[in-house]
Write a protein that holds these residues in place. Structure first.
Motif, mmCIF file in Angstrom:
data_model
loop_
_atom_site.group_PDB
_atom_site.id
_atom_site.type_symbol
_atom_site.label_atom_id
_atom_site.label_comp_id
_atom_site.label_asym_id
_atom_site.label_seq_id
_atom_site.Cartn_x
_atom_site.Cartn_y
_atom_site.Cartn_z
ATOM 1 N N GLU A 96 -29.595 -9.181 -12.203
ATOM 2 C CA GLU A 96 -29.121 -9.191 -10.821
ATOM 3 C C GLU A 96 -30.095 -8.524 -9.850
ATOM 4 O O GLU A 96 -30.233 -8.957 -8.707
ATOM 5 C CB GLU A 96 -27.756 -8.503 -10.727
ATOM 6 C CG GLU A 96 -26.647 -9.238 -11.464
ATOM 7 C CD GLU A 96 -25.298 -8.570 -11.288
ATOM 8 O OE1 GLU A 96 -24.274 -9.258 -11.471
ATOM 9 O OE2 GLU A 96 -25.264 -7.361 -10.976
ATOM 10 N N LYS A 114 -35.556 -18.878 -8.223
ATOM 11 C CA LYS A 114 -34.918 -20.032 -8.853
ATOM 12 C C LYS A 114 -33.712 -19.628 -9.703
ATOM 13 O O LYS A 114 -32.951 -20.495 -10.139
ATOM 14 C CB LYS A 114 -35.941 -20.791 -9.698
ATOM 15 C CG LYS A 114 -37.057 -21.422 -8.853
ATOM 16 C CD LYS A 114 -38.160 -22.042 -9.697
ATOM 17 C CE LYS A 114 -39.264 -22.602 -8.811
ATOM 18 N NZ LYS A 114 -40.404 -23.152 -9.586
ATOM 19 N N HIS A 115 -33.538 -18.331 -9.921
ATOM 20 C CA HIS A 115 -32.397 -17.825 -10.685
ATOM 21 C C HIS A 115 -31.269 -17.485 -9.717
ATOM 22 O O HIS A 115 -31.327 -16.491 -8.988
ATOM 23 C CB HIS A 115 -32.803 -16.592 -11.500
ATOM 24 C CG HIS A 115 -33.761 -16.906 -12.605
ATOM 25 N ND1 HIS A 115 -33.376 -16.979 -13.926
ATOM 26 C CD2 HIS A 115 -35.091 -17.184 -12.586
ATOM 27 C CE1 HIS A 115 -34.427 -17.274 -14.674
ATOM 28 N NE2 HIS A 115 -35.475 -17.412 -13.884
ATOM 29 N N LYS A 116 -30.244 -18.295 -9.708
ATOM 30 C CA LYS A 116 -29.166 -18.136 -8.735
ATOM 31 C C LYS A 116 -28.390 -16.837 -8.923
ATOM 32 O O LYS A 116 -27.795 -16.313 -7.983
ATOM 33 C CB LYS A 116 -28.222 -19.337 -8.822
ATOM 34 C CG LYS A 116 -28.889 -20.658 -8.452
ATOM 35 C CD LYS A 116 -27.929 -21.827 -8.589
ATOM 36 C CE LYS A 116 -28.617 -23.142 -8.240
ATOM 37 N NZ LYS A 116 -27.704 -24.309 -8.406
ATOM 38 N N LYS A 119 -29.357 -11.187 -7.376
ATOM 39 C CA LYS A 119 -28.792 -10.801 -6.083
ATOM 40 C C LYS A 119 -29.799 -10.115 -5.173
ATOM 41 O O LYS A 119 -29.711 -10.223 -3.946
ATOM 42 C CB LYS A 119 -27.590 -9.883 -6.301
ATOM 43 C CG LYS A 119 -26.432 -10.555 -7.030
ATOM 44 C CD LYS A 119 -25.277 -9.585 -7.246
ATOM 45 C CE LYS A 119 -24.110 -10.267 -7.957
ATOM 46 N NZ LYS A 119 -22.980 -9.321 -8.202
ATOM 47 N N ASP A 147 -37.048 -16.262 0.914
ATOM 48 C CA ASP A 147 -35.716 -16.094 0.351
ATOM 49 C C ASP A 147 -35.037 -14.868 0.968
ATOM 50 O O ASP A 147 -35.629 -13.783 1.017
ATOM 51 C CB ASP A 147 -35.805 -15.941 -1.174
ATOM 52 C CG ASP A 147 -34.469 -16.083 -1.857
ATOM 53 O OD1 ASP A 147 -33.639 -15.164 -1.704
ATOM 54 O OD2 ASP A 147 -34.247 -17.105 -2.531
ATOM 55 N N ARG A 149 -32.922 -12.912 -0.143
ATOM 56 C CA ARG A 149 -32.665 -11.827 -1.076
ATOM 57 C C ARG A 149 -33.861 -10.885 -1.225
ATOM 58 O O ARG A 149 -33.760 -9.840 -1.890
ATOM 59 C CB ARG A 149 -32.302 -12.404 -2.447
ATOM 60 C CG ARG A 149 -31.000 -13.184 -2.480
ATOM 61 C CD ARG A 149 -30.836 -13.950 -3.795
ATOM 62 N NE ARG A 149 -31.809 -15.041 -3.916
ATOM 63 C CZ ARG A 149 -31.952 -15.816 -4.993
ATOM 64 N NH1 ARG A 149 -31.176 -15.600 -6.059
ATOM 65 N NH2 ARG A 149 -32.845 -16.784 -5.012
ATOM 66 N N ASP A 266 -31.359 -22.558 -19.552
ATOM 67 C CA ASP A 266 -30.927 -23.237 -18.332
ATOM 68 C C ASP A 266 -31.743 -24.514 -18.170
ATOM 69 O O ASP A 266 -32.841 -24.510 -17.612
ATOM 70 C CB ASP A 266 -31.120 -22.309 -17.129
ATOM 71 C CG ASP A 266 -30.501 -22.856 -15.859
ATOM 72 O OD1 ASP A 266 -30.328 -24.081 -15.753
ATOM 73 O OD2 ASP A 266 -30.212 -22.052 -14.949
ATOM 74 N N LEU A 269 -32.535 -25.511 -14.521
ATOM 75 C CA LEU A 269 -33.662 -24.772 -13.959
ATOM 76 C C LEU A 269 -34.975 -25.327 -14.502
ATOM 77 O O LEU A 269 -35.959 -25.473 -13.757
ATOM 78 C CB LEU A 269 -33.526 -23.294 -14.275
ATOM 79 C CG LEU A 269 -34.566 -22.335 -13.673
ATOM 80 C CD1 LEU A 269 -33.958 -20.963 -13.451
ATOM 81 C CD2 LEU A 269 -35.805 -22.194 -14.561
#
Length: 299
Positions: A96, A114-116, A119, A147, A149, A266, A269
């Protein structure tokens, strides 16, 4: 900076361009060189820390060079960026909060984004000029900065980690070679600071030099940090424009076992990737016998 931190003024990246070709000759790879044909010099200058050169090549796209050493070419950068980011992120079940140290070109951020499930992404790059000129000339990598984030800190990563203990699930150190300002990033005290800045179960992944050239650097570092990390592994990727066409990664864990197998797979991904996949994740840790013996004393 103190006087002891002032950069050497001798290197001039333009001196490495002769007859329309850039020639990389590094002290860490004696007796060999890498040459790329130059179409146009896009930028050359000196930051507070290093010589910065950006040029457009005939066959490798835009090239970023720091202190005479190739850092990025648009043609093959993805093999390095994907592996240094996705190896630790896919080995963690739920990353996260991620810290990037170095990586001013933005490529590692691009891959982490690319990792949803991530956070927060924080990047500590000591040289703001690398960020500035990467955004200007390497937008395909610097897209990571867009991004929401992402938090950018132009500062020393060691100082940042001292103020952020037990904070991150994954720390990625995308550094240049252990010469000049990046030298401390290849020493045990830096790895101790990363350990302290990790959450329990966290993973670090750092640029780990070349098994063909730098076993004398890799082996003592792995041995030393194995004293406090629970697991220390060496993986590698192939990349034509790095010395000997190979670069390694040191992955180490805090109260977690081996990262040789991904904790997550994934496939969606992977459709967006050009190099990394779950099968290659495991294969990247399978070393030639000479390297395994030299790094791990044939354990």
């Amino acid at each position: 900076m103190s006087d002891s931190q002032q950069p050497e003024q001798g290197l001039n990246g333009m001196d490495l361009i002769v007859d329309g070709w850039f020639h990389e000759r590094g002290v860490l790879w004696p007796g060999q060189a890498m040459s790329l044909k130059v179409e146009e010099v896009l930028y050359h200058g000196r930051s507070l820390f290093q010589d910065v050169l950006v040029f457009r090549s005939s066959d490798h796209g835009t090239v970023l060079v720091l202190d005479g050493v190739i850092q990025v070419t648009e043609r093959d950068e993805f093999s390095y960026q994907e592996m240094i980011a996705h190896l630790p992120l896919m080995a963690h079940p739920n990353p996260e909060k991620v810290l990037v140290i170095g990586g001013g070109d933005g490529g590692v951020l691009r891959e982490i984004a690319k990792h949803k499930g991530v956070k927060e992404m924080t990047i500590c790059e000591i040289d703001g000029d690398v960020i500035k000129y990467s955004k200007q000339y390497l937008p395909g990598l610097a897209v990571g900065y867009e991004d929401p984030r992402v938090t950018v800190r132009v500062m020393d990563g060691m100082e940042f980690m001292l103020a952020n203990q037990d904070s991150y699930d994954v720390i990625v150190t995308d550094s240049s070679d252990p010469i000049g300002p990046a030298g401390v990033l290849f020493e045990a005290p830096f790895y101790q600071k990363m350990y302290d800045s990790l959450r329990d179960g966290g993973i670090v992944c750092t640029q780990g030099e070349c098994m063909w050239l730098h076993l004398d650097l890799i082996r003592p570092l792995v041995a030393k940090i194995s004293e406090f990390y629970q697991s220390v592994e060496y993986a590698y990727t192939t990349i034509p424009t790095y010395p000997s066409g190979q670069i390694g990664f040191i992955l180490a864990t805090k109260n977690r076992g081996s990262v040789r197998k991904p904790a997550r797979v994934d496939r969606e991904l992977e459709k967006d990737l050009r190099y990394y996949n779950a099968e290659l994740h495991e294969a990247a840790f399978v070393l030639p016998s000479f390297a395994r013996r030299a790094i791990f004393e044939d354990k």
